[in-house]
Design an enzyme around this catalytic site. Structure first.
Site: not given
Length: 317
Positions: A46, A51, A121, A151-152, A209, A217-218
């Protein structure tokens, strides 16, 4: 393998996010990540034309360019590539002429004959939706795009898109890409999933995630000393409610010999209409967790446990 909505796209049940390519992963590292993903059975990538225009010195299209160079170099068989239009600095918005030019530019950067899955997008309410739907449909008619998606978009706008496509004979969307994960659930589950179920759309969630929070990790809201540019976005979830989710993921994952990240992805895959969550890796070492998350099957009780512990968090208020 999993089918995306009503399309003929049969893909690995996790999509490798290309948002880090040309940003936190340089060309060589991106190639290594892509190699590891495909070697492990992955076949769904994706990206988006925008980007990574936000990076100083970048102009947009860097991720597509890297993926295109990798495709040309490796010539992998059966890889599905999804990209999006509306955020590239030169091709903002969803006017028909802009969509056409953006798609042609994406095809050039990717070096492919047709885009497997092409998303609007972000919604562009300055343009009549019928114009946007028609432009996407024409791309399919002309063979530049195989499948269209959104998307969105809100539930109401998805319904409107589908009504226009049905009325005009344009290509129907096969997928929707929402922000969806264990700490961001309510709007998707209350609004988007019912529409996806009604019209046979496949969900391909991003931020699967939660910017890394759901890797475990946080565990503090403090970001001092963190090297990842996503640390601030992840750390905001490290509230008492968020950490309860991490604890539950850790406990369930340990029973399977799986990481927190893999367990979180497995929960997302178990949700109605979800076809393939999107997750990115900025190092090769992160790829095995993503692959494991695509294969881990949680029991109904384990899914329900995670449902309960994540039923409400401050991020969903």
């Amino acid at each position: 393998m999993t089918r995306i909505g009503n399309s003929d796209l049969d893909v690995f049940p996790l999509s490798l996010g290309g948002n880090v390519f040309g940003w936190t992963a340089d060309r060589d590292t991106s190639f290594d990540v892509l190699d590891a993903f495909v070697a492990g059975g992955g076949d769904f990538i994706d990206t988006a034309d925008g980007y990574s225009a936000w990076v100083p010195g970048n102009s947009g299209g860097e991720s597509e360019t890297i993926i295109g160079e990798w495709l040309a170099s490796r010539k992998p068989q059966g890889v599905t590539v999804a990209t999006k239009v509306s955020t590239h600095p030169e091709f903002r918005g969803l006017a028909a002429a802009n969509i056409r030019k953006a798609a042609e530019a994406s095809l050039g950067r990717l070096g492919v004959d047709a885009i497997d899955l092409y998303y609007a997008h972000f919604d562009d309410e300055s343009v009549p939706l019928e114009e946007t739907v028609g432009a996407f449909g024409q791309l399919v008619t002309d063979g530049l795009v195989r499948n269209v998606a959104v998307s969105n978009y809100s539930a109401d706008r998805i319904r409107e898109w589908i009504e226009i496509a049905q009325r005009t004979g344009a290509a129907l969307p096969v997928a929707v890409q929402p922000h969806y994960n264990l700490v961001h659930r309510n709007d998707v589950e209350n609004e988007i999933i019912p529409v996806a179920e009604e019209f046979g759309l496949g969900l391909v969630p991003y931020y699967s995630l939660a910017s890394g929070f759901l890797t475990g990790k946080y565990r503090s809201t403090e970001t001092a000393g963190q090297s990842s540019p996503r640390a601030e976005g992840a750390a905001k979830y490290a509230t008492p409610a968020g950490l309860k989710i991490i604890d539950a993921l850790e406990e369930i994952g340990s029973a399977h010999g799986a990481s927190i990240a893999a367990t979180s992805l497995a929960w997302l895959r178990a949700q109605p209409t979800v076809a393939a969550p999107i997750a990115s890796a900025r190092t090769v070492e992160q790829v095995p967790d993503l692959l494991a998350g695509a294969r881990l099957e949680l029991s109904a009780d384990e899914v329900q446990t995670l449902d309960r512990v994540s039923e409400w968090t401050p991020a969903q208020a």
